[in-house]
Design a protein around this motif. Sequence first.
Motif, PDB file in Angstrom:
ATOM      1  N   GLU A  84      -3.668   6.645  15.440  1.00 38.82           N
ATOM      2  CA  GLU A  84      -2.448   6.156  14.796  1.00 38.82           C
ATOM      3  C   GLU A  84      -1.521   7.333  14.530  1.00 38.82           C
ATOM      4  O   GLU A  84      -1.915   8.317  13.903  1.00 38.82           O
ATOM      5  N   PRO A  85      -0.278   7.284  15.048  1.00 39.22           N
ATOM      6  CA  PRO A  85       0.625   8.430  14.856  1.00 39.22           C
ATOM      7  C   PRO A  85       0.892   8.705  13.385  1.00 39.22           C
ATOM      8  O   PRO A  85       0.938   7.793  12.558  1.00 39.22           O
ATOM      9  N   GLU A  86       1.058   9.975  13.077  1.00 37.29           N
ATOM     10  CA  GLU A  86       1.330  10.385  11.697  1.00 37.29           C
ATOM     11  C   GLU A  86       2.660   9.802  11.235  1.00 37.29           C
ATOM     12  O   GLU A  86       3.676   9.899  11.930  1.00 37.29           O
ATOM     13  N   ALA A  87       2.635   9.181  10.059  1.00 41.43           N
ATOM     14  CA  ALA A  87       3.844   8.551   9.529  1.00 41.43           C
ATOM     15  C   ALA A  87       4.978   9.560   9.431  1.00 41.43           C
ATOM     16  O   ALA A  87       4.771  10.722   9.067  1.00 41.43           O
ATOM     17  N   ASN A  88       6.177   9.105   9.786  1.00 44.11           N
ATOM     18  CA  ASN A  88       7.392   9.916   9.728  1.00 44.11           C
ATOM     19  C   ASN A  88       7.431  11.032  10.766  1.00 44.11           C
ATOM     20  O   ASN A  88       8.366  11.844  10.776  1.00 44.11           O
ATOM     21  N   THR A 135      -1.796   5.919  22.297  1.00 46.25           N
ATOM     22  CA  THR A 135      -1.950   7.230  21.675  1.00 46.25           C
ATOM     23  C   THR A 135      -3.422   7.391  21.328  1.00 46.25           C
ATOM     24  O   THR A 135      -4.169   6.413  21.257  1.00 46.25           O
ATOM     25  N   THR A 176      -0.045   0.089  21.220  1.00 47.63           N
ATOM     26  CA  THR A 176       1.096  -0.607  20.642  1.00 47.63           C
ATOM     27  C   THR A 176       1.748  -1.459  21.723  1.00 47.63           C
ATOM     28  O   THR A 176       2.371  -0.924  22.652  1.00 47.63           O
ATOM     29  N   ALA A 226       5.368   8.880  15.990  1.00 49.47           N
ATOM     30  CA  ALA A 226       5.480   7.569  15.346  1.00 49.47           C
ATOM     31  C   ALA A 226       6.877   6.994  15.538  1.00 49.47           C
ATOM     32  O   ALA A 226       7.042   5.789  15.774  1.00 49.47           O
ATOM     33  N   VAL A 232       7.255   5.726  19.164  1.00 49.25           N
ATOM     34  CA  VAL A 232       6.521   4.471  19.342  1.00 49.25           C
ATOM     35  C   VAL A 232       7.289   3.317  18.702  1.00 49.25           C
ATOM     36  O   VAL A 232       7.400   2.224  19.272  1.00 49.25           O
ATOM     37  N   ALA A 233       7.835   3.537  17.501  1.00 47.36           N
ATOM     38  CA  ALA A 233       8.587   2.488  16.809  1.00 47.36           C
ATOM     39  C   ALA A 233       9.843   2.094  17.593  1.00 47.36           C
ATOM     40  O   ALA A 233      10.174   0.910  17.711  1.00 47.36           O
ATOM     41  N   CYS A 274      -5.379   3.985  20.499  1.00 41.47           N
ATOM     42  CA  CYS A 274      -4.503   3.160  19.654  1.00 41.47           C
ATOM     43  C   CYS A 274      -3.400   2.606  20.554  1.00 41.47           C
ATOM     44  O   CYS A 274      -2.636   3.367  21.153  1.00 41.47           O
TER      45      CYS A 274
END
Length: 321
Positions: free
Chosen positions: A281-285, A278, A164, A289, A292-293, A162
């Motif tokens: 897809e990184p786990e939300a929250n 990664t 970004t 994640a 990455v954001a 994945c």
Amino acid sequence: MFDVRKLVVFSEVVRRGSMSAAAAALQYTTSAVSQQITALERDLGHQLLVRTPSGVHPTPAGQRLVGHAEVILAAVEDAERDLSRSSAPEPGLVRVASFSSAASEILPRVIARFREAFPRTEVRLAAADPDEAVELLRAGDVEVSVVTEVPGESRGDYGDLCLTPLFDDDFHVVLPPGHRLANVRAVPLDALSGEKWVVSSATGTCPDARVFLNSCRRAGFTPSVSFRAEDYPTVQGLVAAELGVSLVPSLALRSARHDVVVRPVAGRPPSRRISLATTEEPEANGAVAALVAVARAVGTHRERAGGRRAYTVPARPVSVA
């Protein structure tokens, strides 16, 4: 069903050719090794080894077991490695693999902003070029890797990851101070068609090398490479010694030498894409994640701000024929 540990002992005895040598390698006593072999023979109902003056050798049944043992033990190792990759990372820790210029120029700002949201989460950095960083990622040794891509190319070797994108990193021309184009404000790439080139790839296949080669081809020439180096500081040193010219990305020019001249490429500059990789897809929250954001925001800000080193030089008319 026999114990896999006995199979390890049996394989070591066959490999070493004696029970005493296997015992030393496994840090067992010779008696313990002998007992393990006897128990394995009892479990399988076959004599597996025979003692000869030249050492211990497998019987026909033992020889067949050697082939099975290689497959079985390799499968066990693969299973352990797979489970290790899929296990949750250490709580409170995000491991990031990065090449040096990104680690020094981008990641400090990312980590500083990340800690505002996750003050108790440690970020641990591992120095690795992009290929090594991907190996660490796939092996489960890091959660995030910084990689480089060629804009417009298919994902190629990164197809299982994945990605970004963070920003596009422009390349600049690096010249010896006495070069005929040293005082040109922006250098047309085709004006360097007859030069010797210094490149930062030993293989010529990494993304940076492909950006360089593609750019030269678009400018209408095939470059003549005089030296290949493993890193951009070495590239700059070779250019300073007047052994060629080069294209160097802006991240690597934050530590530009004083004895080289750096100029933008005239027109649309060549660029490489800096991305985070990664395994999924990184786990939300989650912490990954969030990191990455934050990195994406830092990259976006860098692009909007120009993200390029400013090179102000007096322009003068120069023939580039």
